[in-house]
Structures are given as structure tokens and as C-alpha cells.
Design a protein around this motif. Structure first.
Motif, short mmCIF file in Angstrom:
data_model
loop_
_atom_site.label_atom_id
_atom_site.label_comp_id
_atom_site.label_asym_id
_atom_site.label_seq_id
_atom_site.Cartn_x
_atom_site.Cartn_y
_atom_site.Cartn_z
N ASP A 24 19.35 61.12 24.45
CA ASP A 24 19.43 60.70 25.85
C ASP A 24 19.78 61.89 26.76
OD1 ASP A 24 19.43 58.65 27.93
OD2 ASP A 24 21.61 58.98 27.99
N VAL A 25 20.74 62.69 26.32
CA VAL A 25 21.14 63.87 27.11
C VAL A 25 19.96 64.83 27.23
CG1 VAL A 25 22.61 65.94 27.08
CG2 VAL A 25 23.59 63.69 26.59
N SER A 26 19.26 65.06 26.14
CA SER A 26 18.11 65.96 26.14
C SER A 26 17.01 65.44 27.07
CB SER A 26 17.58 66.10 24.72
OG SER A 26 16.48 66.95 24.69
N ALA A 27 16.75 64.15 27.01
CA ALA A 27 15.71 63.56 27.87
C ALA A 27 16.08 63.69 29.34
CB ALA A 27 15.49 62.10 27.51
N ARG A 28 17.35 63.46 29.66
CA ARG A 28 17.79 63.58 31.06
C ARG A 28 17.64 65.01 31.57
NH1 ARG A 28 20.58 59.00 32.92
NH2 ARG A 28 21.03 57.54 31.22
N LYS A 29 17.93 65.99 30.72
CA LYS A 29 17.74 67.40 31.10
C LYS A 29 16.27 67.69 31.36
CE LYS A 29 21.69 69.50 28.76
NZ LYS A 29 22.10 70.43 27.68
N ALA A 30 15.41 67.19 30.48
CA ALA A 30 13.97 67.41 30.64
C ALA A 30 13.46 66.79 31.93
CB ALA A 30 13.21 66.85 29.43
N VAL A 31 13.93 65.60 32.25
CA VAL A 31 13.52 64.93 33.49
C VAL A 31 13.98 65.73 34.70
CG1 VAL A 31 13.90 62.88 34.92
CG2 VAL A 31 13.35 62.62 32.51
N SER A 32 15.20 66.23 34.65
CA SER A 32 15.73 67.02 35.76
C SER A 32 14.90 68.28 35.99
CB SER A 32 17.19 67.38 35.49
OG SER A 32 17.70 68.20 36.50
N ILE A 33 14.58 68.96 34.91
CA ILE A 33 13.76 70.19 35.02
C ILE A 33 12.38 69.85 35.58
CG2 ILE A 33 12.58 71.96 33.67
CD1 ILE A 33 15.09 71.89 31.79
N ALA A 34 11.76 68.81 35.05
CA ALA A 34 10.42 68.42 35.51
C ALA A 34 10.44 68.02 36.98
CB ALA A 34 9.87 67.29 34.65
N ASP A 35 11.47 67.29 37.39
CA ASP A 35 11.58 66.88 38.79
C ASP A 35 11.69 68.09 39.71
OD1 ASP A 35 11.39 64.20 38.19
OD2 ASP A 35 13.54 63.79 38.40
N LYS A 36 12.49 69.07 39.31
CA LYS A 36 12.64 70.29 40.14
C LYS A 36 11.33 71.05 40.23
CE LYS A 36 17.55 70.78 39.38
NZ LYS A 36 18.61 71.42 38.62
N LEU A 37 10.64 71.16 39.11
CA LEU A 37 9.35 71.85 39.13
C LEU A 37 8.35 71.11 40.01
CD1 LEU A 37 9.05 72.82 35.37
CD2 LEU A 37 9.38 74.39 37.30
N ALA A 38 8.33 69.81 39.92
CA ALA A 38 7.40 69.01 40.72
C ALA A 38 7.71 69.12 42.21
CB ALA A 38 7.44 67.55 40.28
N GLN A 39 8.99 69.12 42.57
CA GLN A 39 9.36 69.22 43.99
C GLN A 39 8.87 70.51 44.62
OE1 GLN A 39 13.63 68.88 43.95
NE2 GLN A 39 13.60 66.66 44.17
N ASN A 40 8.91 71.59 43.84
CA ASN A 40 8.54 72.89 44.38
C ASN A 40 7.09 73.26 44.11
OD1 ASN A 40 11.20 73.33 45.27
ND2 ASN A 40 11.80 74.01 43.24
N GLY A 41 6.37 72.40 43.42
CA GLY A 41 5.01 72.72 43.03
C GLY A 41 3.96 72.18 43.98
N SER A 42 2.77 72.64 43.75
CA SER A 42 1.62 72.19 44.56
C SER A 42 1.17 70.81 44.11
CB SER A 42 0.47 73.19 44.37
OG SER A 42 0.01 73.13 43.02
N ASP A 43 0.30 70.22 44.91
CA ASP A 43 -0.28 68.94 44.53
C ASP A 43 -1.04 69.06 43.20
OD1 ASP A 43 0.72 67.74 46.80
OD2 ASP A 43 -1.17 67.85 47.91
N ALA A 44 -1.73 70.18 43.02
CA ALA A 44 -2.47 70.40 41.78
C ALA A 44 -1.52 70.47 40.58
CB ALA A 44 -3.30 71.67 41.87
N LEU A 45 -0.39 71.14 40.76
CA LEU A 45 0.58 71.22 39.68
C LEU A 45 1.14 69.83 39.35
CD1 LEU A 45 2.38 72.81 37.69
CD2 LEU A 45 4.05 72.99 39.55
N ARG A 46 1.48 69.07 40.35
CA ARG A 46 2.00 67.72 40.12
C ARG A 46 0.97 66.84 39.42
NH1 ARG A 46 4.64 68.98 44.86
NH2 ARG A 46 3.05 68.04 46.18
#
Length: 70
Positions: A24-46
């Protein structure tokens, strides 16, 4: 077949561990990282991230199917 049984057993412990607190801890970390990348990424990246996530979900489902039926 014997080879198929070995393949199925090798993932059983991993699948069973997915309900653990560590998982659960690992999954939450992965979600946090993915969310940050998505926020700063382009539409194509998302869009690509969504495609990769969907493919990963399908593969995980297939793994669960194999493990749970044996």
C-alpha cells in the motif's frame, strides 16, 4: 504442464503480498510520483501515461487470473 505450474507458483507470493501495508505504501508513492509528472507534463505525455497505465492494469488482471485459478 510442469513448466506452467512453476510459472504460476513463482508469482503467487508476490500477488498475495499485494494486500500488505508495504504494498500500500509503495502504491501510494507511485501514485504521487505519477500525479506530479502528469501535472507538469504535456497533453501528449498524459495521454501516453494513461495508455501505459491501462496496459499495466490489463497485464496485472491477467496475472491475477492465472494465479487465482491455480
Amino acid at each position: 504442464s510442469a513448466a506452467s505450474d512453476v510459472y504460476k507458483r513463482q508469482f503467487r507470493d508476490w500477488v498475495e503480498g499485494m494486500g500488505s501495508e508495504a504494498s500500500d505504501v509503495s502504491a501510494r508513492k507511485a501514485v504521487s510520483i505519477a500525479d506530479k509528472l502528469a501535472q507538469n507534463g504535456s497533453d501528449a505525455l498524459r495521454a501516453r501515461m494513461t495508455d501505459v497505465f491501462a496496459a499495466g492494469c490489463w497485464l496485472e488482471w491477467q496475472l491475477f487470473e492465472v494465479v487465482s485459478h491455480n
